[in-house]
Design an enzyme around this catalytic site. Structure first.
Site, PDB file in Angstrom:
ATOM      1  N   VAL A 252      53.403  69.041   5.918  1.00 10.89           N
ATOM      2  CA  VAL A 252      52.348  69.741   5.192  1.00 10.89           C
ATOM      3  C   VAL A 252      51.437  68.709   4.530  1.00 10.89           C
ATOM      4  CG1 VAL A 252      51.796  71.488   3.466  1.00 10.89           C
ATOM      5  CG2 VAL A 252      53.941  71.629   4.724  1.00 10.89           C
TER       6      VAL A 252
ATOM      7  N   ASP B 139      64.227  83.032   4.332  1.00 11.89           N
ATOM      8  CA  ASP B 139      64.466  81.661   3.884  1.00 11.89           C
ATOM      9  C   ASP B 139      63.991  81.471   2.441  1.00 11.89           C
ATOM     10  OD1 ASP B 139      65.476  79.107   4.185  1.00 11.89           O
ATOM     11  OD2 ASP B 139      63.643  78.289   5.076  1.00 11.89           O
TER      12      ASP B 139
END
Length: 403
Positions: A63, A172
């Site tokens: 990211v 998650d």
């Protein structure tokens, strides 16, 4: 098999095809373990996004913070790791994540702006950049205070309820996927393995993060998976925030899963007895082993937290305000007069003299003359007046007596 001395508390998404060994808290299947970040500061992606800095890596890939030169804004760009791409074989899962999150419009969910592909076959997910820190990073500095814990979990619960109403299970939920912005608002991110009940996509729901998986998720019971699995994971996050540790651990993934399926979590108040009973009850209900014993919806959990939290007071900072000694006489006069004002009001409301403060029985020690109060009660009145005077001074007001 040689066991690692460190308890297995893996916080990355793992591949079921890996063996049970844990190496320094990481498994051999960490997607970014042996990869270098594919972009560097100053690189321009697709002739549009200038990379500002590397933000981190996880199960899905890397990211970056980038500047969108076309729309003049900062964005977060996620690029899948080479290992993840080789597992996928194509970009369908990446596109699926973007389409999944694109269905969601909620203030506590990080929105996805676009999904783009490059001529070389690489792909990028463009998301809103939320300025702040993920909850995992904040936890490394120590446990937050109770008001912050309650607000964070409540924000996430509202976000999950919105996703569940759209038939999407995150799968998650963990501290690393919860971002707290500069104003303290929580944002849920990384729907990379979300389980879309509408589309019956059943090949990703069992790829969550082991320590936060629900019992049904560890057993790959995808056909029966619903929003209560996320509620369980959120309960684990709450437990970790309250206790500074996870409820279940193991030296291997298999041992960890066995503990999740059969062991009883130590009640939070046995670890820290300052935890409010109601918060412990909420936590244990969320992480009940049987889904039928959990909250039916994340909204129910949020409402229970909301009832405990009340409002979030944000008073003006008076910690550095010094009250001039010449105002001490004023404080004493105001304390006595404020006491009498409240006494009149109490009498009008039907209150009676009492030996203790007991609002539920409508008795109060203020219903006697100020000079007859014990010193502890006078200090209570003085503290109230002092707080008001400090607030006035902090706001820039001056206090002068007319001649």
């Amino acid at each position: 098999m040689q066991m690692n001395d460190e308890l297995f508390r893996h916080t990355q998404t793992v591949d079921r095809s890996s063996d049970d060994s844990a190496i320094n808290g990481r498994t051999p299947t960490d997607p970014t373990q042996n990869e270098v970040a594919p972009q560097q500061e100053g690189d321009v992606i697709l002739d549009r996004f200038e990379v500002k800095r590397f933000l981190g890596s996880g199960a899905f890939g890397f990211v970056f913070l980038a500047y969108d030169m076309d729309l003049d804004r900062l964005v977060a760009i996620k690029k899948p790791s080479q290992r993840m791409l080789s597992q996928l074989g194509n970009i369908d899962q990446l596109i699926r994540e973007a389409r999944t999150v694109a269905q969601l419009d909620h203030e506590n969910i990080v929105p996805v702006y676009d999904t783009l592909s490059a001529p070389d076959g690489s792909c990028y997910i463009i998301s809103k950049f939320v300025r702040g820190q993920d909850l995992r990073s904040l936890l490394l500095r120590g446990r937050p205070g109770m008001p912050k814990i309650v607000k964070t979990i409540k924000d996430v619960a509202f976000a999950l309820h919105h996703a569940h109403l759209n038939a999407i299970v995150h799968c998650d939920i963990k501290p690393a996927n919860i971002i707290l912005d500069d104003n303290g608002k929580a944002h849920v991110t990384d729907f990379g393995i979300a389980f879309n009940l509408k589309a019956c996509l059943q090949d990703t729901a069992s790829d969550g993060t082991p320590a936060y998986m629900s019992p049904e998720q560890t057993q790959e019971q995808n056909k029966s998976l619903d929003g209560r699995s996320d509620i369980y994971s959120l309960g684990i996050v709450l437990y970790e925030l309250l206790c500074g540790q996870l409820p279940f651990s193991g030296e291997t993934r298999t041992e960890l899963f066995n503990n999740i399926l059969s062991a009883n979590a130590r009640p939070p108040r046995q670890i820290d007895d300052s935890i409010p009973r109601i918060i412990e009850t909420i936590c244990l209900k969320a992480m009940a082993r049987d889904p039928a014993q959990r909250y039916t919806t994340a909204l129910d959990m949020a409402r229970d937290l909301e009832q405990y939290a009340g409002y979030d007071p944000k008073p003006i900072d008076v910690s550095m305000v010094d009250v001039p000694p010449e105002l001490n006489k004023l404080i004493e006069e105001l304390s006595e007069n404020t006491h009498d004002i409240w006494a009149v009001q109490r009498y009008q409301d039907g209150w009676k003299l009492g030996d203790v403060r007991n609002d539920s029985h409508k008795t109060h020690p203020c219903l006697i003359a100020y000079d007859q109060l014990p010193e502890s009660e006078k200090q209570y009145d003085r503290a109230t007046v002092l707080g008001t005077i400090k607030g006035m001074l902090a706001l820039g007001y001056t206090i002068e007596k007319k001649n």
